[in-house]
Design an enzyme around this catalytic site. Structure first.
Site, mmCIF file in Angstrom:
data_model
loop_
_atom_site.group_PDB
_atom_site.id
_atom_site.type_symbol
_atom_site.label_atom_id
_atom_site.label_comp_id
_atom_site.label_asym_id
_atom_site.label_seq_id
_atom_site.Cartn_x
_atom_site.Cartn_y
_atom_site.Cartn_z
ATOM 1 N N ASP A 9 0.868 -1.276 0.003
ATOM 2 C CA ASP A 9 0.072 0.065 -0.025
ATOM 3 C C ASP A 9 0.864 1.348 0.006
ATOM 4 O OD1 ASP A 9 -2.354 1.605 0.688
ATOM 5 O OD2 ASP A 9 -1.270 1.920 2.479
ATOM 6 N N ASP A 11 -0.292 5.227 0.827
ATOM 7 C CA ASP A 11 -0.344 6.181 1.776
ATOM 8 C C ASP A 11 -0.543 5.733 3.092
ATOM 9 O OD1 ASP A 11 -0.649 8.615 0.047
ATOM 10 O OD2 ASP A 11 -2.613 7.917 -0.287
#
Length: 268
Positions: A9, A11
Site C-alpha cells: 500500500d 499512503d
C-alpha cells in the site's frame, strides 16, 4: 504456499503521506479558496474511512455542511464539480510538498524492498490513489531507482470498487501471474487489511498515528513499523522472535503458515 511477492500500500504504509502531505494540502487548498474551516487530526481520522480523496471531500461537505461563503451556490449547483475543483487544488499543493522532500519513506521500506528483490521476490504497488495522485510519491519518495524494481502498479481508478473491496488486490495478483496466497500485503489501515483479507492475501499492518486505534484482528502481524537494524520495531500482534524488524524470512513464514494457525505463532 511459498512467498512470491510483496504488495505495498502507499499512503501511510510506504510514507506518512496523510499526516505530512495530504491533510496539510487539503488545508492549504481550503485557505487558498478563502474557506474558514480546517481538517484537524481527529476529524481526518474519521474521513480516512472513505476510500479516496474525492470521496472524503464529498462526505465532509454533505455531512458537516461547512460554511462555503461565496462558493455556496457553486457547490449547490454541482457538488461533484465543486469537489473536483477543491481536489485539483489540493493535488497541486500535495505535489509541491512531495517535491520539496517533506514526506520521506517510513523506516524499513527501502530495506525490505531491496531485500525482497535480492531474494527474487516480486514487488507491486496496490493503492486506492489515482495514478495522478500517486505519481509524486513514486517520483520523490521512492525515486526512480527503487521504482525500477516495482513490476506492477494497481491503482484506484482501474477497479470498479476500491478498498475495502478485494478488487485491487486480485488485480495485482493477476498481473503478477500469482495466486493471492503467494503474496503478502503491507498495509497501515483497517480498510486495507479488509481488502487484502477478502482477496485471500495475508497482511502485515504497520500502524501510524492515524490508524493505531483501528481493528486489526484479521492481520497476521501488526507492528509499529517495518523497523531497521539499530531502530527496531514494536510488535503489537504476532511475533518476530530473533529479529527486531520485519524480515523476508519472517514474511515467508507468514505465507507458509496455515491460515487457521494461532496468530501468535505465525512468525517464529
Amino acid at each position: 504456499m511459498s512467498l512470491q511477492a510483496l504488495l505495498f500500500d502507499v499512503d501511510g504504509t510506504i510514507a506518512d503521506t496523510e499526516a505530512l502531505g495530504h491533510r496539510p494540502a487539503y488545508n492549504r487548498a481550503f485557505r487558498e479558496l478563502g474557506l474558514s474551516f480546517r481538517w484537524g487530526p481527529k476529524l481526518y481520522r474519521k474521513l480516512l474511512k472513505q476510500p479516496g480523496g474525492r470521496e472524503r471531500l464529498k462526505y465532509f461537505f454533505l455531512k458537516y455542511h461547512p460554511p462555503l461563503g461565496e462558493h455556496e451556490e457553486e457547490a449547490k449547483a454541482g457538488i461533484d464539480a465543486w469537489v473536483a475543483r477543491v481536489h485539483e487544488l489540493k493535488s497541486h499543493y500535495f505535489h509541491r510538498y512531495m517535491r520539496r522532500g517533506r514526506v520521506p519513506l517510513r523506516p524499513g521500506v527501502a530495506r525490505l524492498m531491496r531485500e525482497a528483490r535480492e531474494a527474487g521476490l516480486h514487488l507491486a504497488i496496490v493503492t486506492n490513489a489515482s495514478r495522478k495522485t500517486l505519481e509524486p510519491v513514486l517520483k520523490y519518495s521512492l525515486g526512480p531507482e527503487m521504482m525500477a524494481e516495482v513490476e506492477v502498479i494497481a491503482s484506484g481508478e482501474e477497479v470498479k470498487n476500491k478498498k475495502p473491496s478485494p478488487d485491487i488486490y486480485l488485480l495485482a495478483a493477476q498481473r503478477l501471474g500469482l495466486k493471492p496466497e503467494e503474496c503478502v500485503a503491507l498495509e497501515d489501515s483497517e480498510m486495507g487489511l479488509e481488502a487484502a483479507s477478502a482477496a485471500g492475501v495475508r497482511a502485515v499492518v504497520t500502524v501510524n498515528s492515524d490508524t493505531i486505534e483501528q481493528d486489526f484482528t484479521e492481520a497476521s502481524l501488526v507492528v509499529s513499523g517495518l523497523g531497521e537494524p539499530g531502530a527496531p520495531t514494536r510488535v503489537l500482534k504476532g511475533q518476530l522472535s530473533g529479529y527486531g524488524w520485519v524480515t523476508i524470512d519472517a514474511l515467508k513464514l507468514l505465507c507458509e503458515a496455515p491460515k487457521s494457525a494461532d496468530p501468535e505463532s505465525l512468525v517464529a
